[in-house]
Design an enzyme around this catalytic site. Structure first.
Site, PDB file in Angstrom:
ATOM      1  CE  LYS A 111      -3.905  -2.351   1.805  1.00 46.64           C
ATOM      2  NZ  LYS A 111      -4.725  -2.669   2.902  1.00 46.64           N
ATOM      3  CB  ILE A 118       1.066   6.449   2.224  1.00 45.36           C
ATOM      4  CG1 ILE A 118       0.329   7.778   2.292  1.00 45.36           C
ATOM      5  CG2 ILE A 118       2.253   6.456   3.171  1.00 45.36           C
ATOM      6  CD1 ILE A 118      -0.294   8.065   3.642  1.00 45.36           C
ATOM      7  CB  CYS A 119      -1.714   3.293  -1.383  1.00 43.59           C
ATOM      8  SG  CYS A 119      -3.155   2.987  -2.413  1.00 43.59           S
ATOM      9  CG  LEU A 120      -3.045   8.897   0.679  1.00 39.95           C
ATOM     10  CD1 LEU A 120      -2.677  10.372   0.750  1.00 39.95           C
ATOM     11  CD2 LEU A 120      -3.624   8.439   1.993  1.00 39.95           C
TER      12      LEU A 120
END
Length: 197
Positions: A111, A118-120
């Site tokens: 992620k 960071i994966c948002l």
């Protein structure tokens, strides 16, 4: 905000919304937007401290307010895990949310994108966009001009504090326990002990 837990709703409603539509290229309007950003960050930090939930420190790394650095931390099993935090304000801000980076976690979770971003995408970016388009639907009925004229008047109300609250905080809560339990990250005291052996 339907479907959110009461604590998240309460926190979000206490962070001031921003009103100035300006990005890094907008001169004096950007300065005004930065003032609003700082007010929201100060309010969010004070709220966290008063609730004994202090979990980040950030500041602008340059006078223009386009690069931000700091620290964030998460407590898991009574141990504090601290990480460097950094991000740049996109040229298309505030229409585009900033990409929050935790460089030392790069490659440790799926992620996350290259460089520790960071994966948002799935959870936070739709909220950012919804905040923008919710205002679009409300104001469109009030404004008789063209859509292009109206979009210039529209202002995304979320800022850096909202990105931390709705983006980074839930990401840390979801990912750090998994990374610790899987051994991908170690507490600084554990790492120091293994180095001394």
């Amino acid at each position: 905000m339907e479907g959110w837990d009461p604590n998240t709703k309460s926190t979000l409603t206490q962070i001031p919304l921003l009103t100035t539509k300006a990005g890094p290229r907008d001169g004096a309007a950007w300065t005004q937007r930065l003032k609003e950003e700082y007010k929201a960050l100060i309010a969010y930090t004070q709220m966290n401290k008063s609730n004994d939930n202090d979990w980040f420190r950030i500041s602008s790394a340059n006078p223009e307010g386009t690069r931000w650095i700091g620290k964030c931390w998460y407590v898991h099993n009574l141990l504090k895990y601290e990480f460097d935090l950094q991000f740049d304000i996109p040229v298309t801000y505030p229409a585009t949310a900033p990409e929050l980076e935790l460089p030392e976690l790069d490659g440790k979770t799926q992620k996350m994108y290259r460089g520790g971003k960071i994966c948002l995408t799935v959870h936070f970016k739709p909220l950012w966009a919804k905040n923008w388009y919710a205002e679009f639907r409300i104001q469109r009925t009030l404004f008789s001009g063209t859509v292009t004229q109206w979009l210039y008047l529209c202002s995304p109300r979320f800022g850096i504090a909202h990105a931390l609250c709705l983006g980074l905080a839930p990401w840390l809560a979801a990912e750090i326990p998994i990374l610790v339990d899987s051994g991908m990250i170690k507490h600084k005291d554990d790492a120091a002990t293994s180095n001394e052996s």
